[in-house]
Write a protein that holds these residues in place. Sequence first.
Motif, PDB file in Angstrom:
ATOM      1  N   HIS A  41       0.835  -1.196   0.000  1.00  0.00           N
ATOM      2  CA  HIS A  41       0.000   0.000   0.000  1.00  0.00           C
ATOM      3  C   HIS A  41       0.871   1.247   0.000  1.00  0.00           C
ATOM      4  O   HIS A  41       1.940   1.262   0.608  1.00  0.00           O
ATOM      5  CB  HIS A  41      -0.952   0.013   1.206  1.00  0.00           C
ATOM      6  CG  HIS A  41      -2.141   0.873   0.977  1.00  0.00           C
ATOM      7  ND1 HIS A  41      -2.135   2.224   1.232  1.00  0.00           N
ATOM      8  CD2 HIS A  41      -3.362   0.582   0.463  1.00  0.00           C
ATOM      9  CE1 HIS A  41      -3.307   2.727   0.899  1.00  0.00           C
ATOM     10  NE2 HIS A  41      -4.059   1.746   0.427  1.00  0.00           N
ATOM     11  N   ARG A  43       2.176   5.098   0.796  1.00  0.00           N
ATOM     12  CA  ARG A  43       2.326   5.795   2.066  1.00  0.00           C
ATOM     13  C   ARG A  43       1.745   7.198   2.012  1.00  0.00           C
ATOM     14  O   ARG A  43       1.170   7.668   2.973  1.00  0.00           O
ATOM     15  CB  ARG A  43       3.800   5.856   2.449  1.00  0.00           C
ATOM     16  CG  ARG A  43       4.361   4.487   2.758  1.00  0.00           C
ATOM     17  CD  ARG A  43       5.800   4.592   3.161  1.00  0.00           C
ATOM     18  NE  ARG A  43       6.622   4.116   2.062  1.00  0.00           N
ATOM     19  CZ  ARG A  43       7.908   3.913   2.139  1.00  0.00           C
ATOM     20  NH1 ARG A  43       8.571   4.161   3.242  1.00  0.00           N
ATOM     21  NH2 ARG A  43       8.584   3.458   1.113  1.00  0.00           N
ATOM     22  N   TRP A  44       1.934   7.896   0.890  1.00  0.00           N
ATOM     23  CA  TRP A  44       1.541   9.302   0.814  1.00  0.00           C
ATOM     24  C   TRP A  44       0.478   9.585  -0.238  1.00  0.00           C
ATOM     25  O   TRP A  44      -0.125  10.644  -0.232  1.00  0.00           O
ATOM     26  CB  TRP A  44       2.761  10.174   0.474  1.00  0.00           C
ATOM     27  CG  TRP A  44       3.789  10.171   1.548  1.00  0.00           C
ATOM     28  CD1 TRP A  44       3.773  10.922   2.695  1.00  0.00           C
ATOM     29  CD2 TRP A  44       4.969   9.390   1.611  1.00  0.00           C
ATOM     30  NE1 TRP A  44       4.871  10.650   3.459  1.00  0.00           N
ATOM     31  CE2 TRP A  44       5.642   9.708   2.819  1.00  0.00           C
ATOM     32  CE3 TRP A  44       5.546   8.437   0.772  1.00  0.00           C
ATOM     33  CZ2 TRP A  44       6.833   9.126   3.202  1.00  0.00           C
ATOM     34  CZ3 TRP A  44       6.746   7.857   1.152  1.00  0.00           C
ATOM     35  CH2 TRP A  44       7.361   8.198   2.345  1.00  0.00           C
ATOM     36  N   SER A  97       5.650  11.376  -2.799  1.00  0.00           N
ATOM     37  CA  SER A  97       6.619  10.681  -1.960  1.00  0.00           C
ATOM     38  C   SER A  97       7.021  11.617  -0.835  1.00  0.00           C
ATOM     39  O   SER A  97       6.518  12.740  -0.741  1.00  0.00           O
ATOM     40  CB  SER A  97       7.855  10.299  -2.786  1.00  0.00           C
ATOM     41  OG  SER A  97       8.659  11.435  -3.029  1.00  0.00           O
ATOM     42  N   LYS A  98       7.958  11.203  -0.026  1.00  0.00           N
ATOM     43  CA  LYS A  98       8.431  12.083   1.040  1.00  0.00           C
ATOM     44  C   LYS A  98       9.106  13.323   0.470  1.00  0.00           C
ATOM     45  O   LYS A  98       9.273  14.319   1.168  1.00  0.00           O
ATOM     46  CB  LYS A  98       9.359  11.344   1.997  1.00  0.00           C
ATOM     47  CG  LYS A  98      10.625  10.827   1.382  1.00  0.00           C
ATOM     48  CD  LYS A  98      11.425  10.026   2.405  1.00  0.00           C
ATOM     49  CE  LYS A  98      12.643   9.387   1.775  1.00  0.00           C
ATOM     50  NZ  LYS A  98      13.377   8.589   2.744  1.00  0.00           N
TER      51      LYS A  98
END
Length: 137
Positions: A41, A43-44, A97-98
């Motif tokens: 899954h 993350r962001w 993304s981060k």
Amino acid sequence: MVQRIKISSGGYTFIAETHPDAPQTVAAFLNLLPYQQKLIHVRWSGEGCWIPLGDYELGVGFENHTSHPSRGDILFYPGGYSETEIIMAYGSCCFASKMGQLAGNHFLTITEGMENLHALGVKTLWEGAQPILFELV
């Protein structure tokens, strides 16, 4: 020429069609088939699942890229700001993304089995990584 790809994951089967506006990504991906990985899954990005590929290089740049895949769209991110990856939207999704918002090459669209796409996303969220297999129909 549009190719049909069978995708099997989490006990579900989907059929996707290649996108004509991403010919280099499609050609490179077809050379990998059959392709097996793990689907996890996001993350962001919202309602999506992804295949992290680290520093893998498919040998393509950006084409037909978007940050907002629709349900059933599959994108290939060739890397750069974040790791290389494949992302599959099963609902509302903004690819990120981060490092922030990203754009990936829309190269596949699921055309059959959409009724099970949300169930696969939820299963991946709550049960963890699912094996995924892409193969020519």
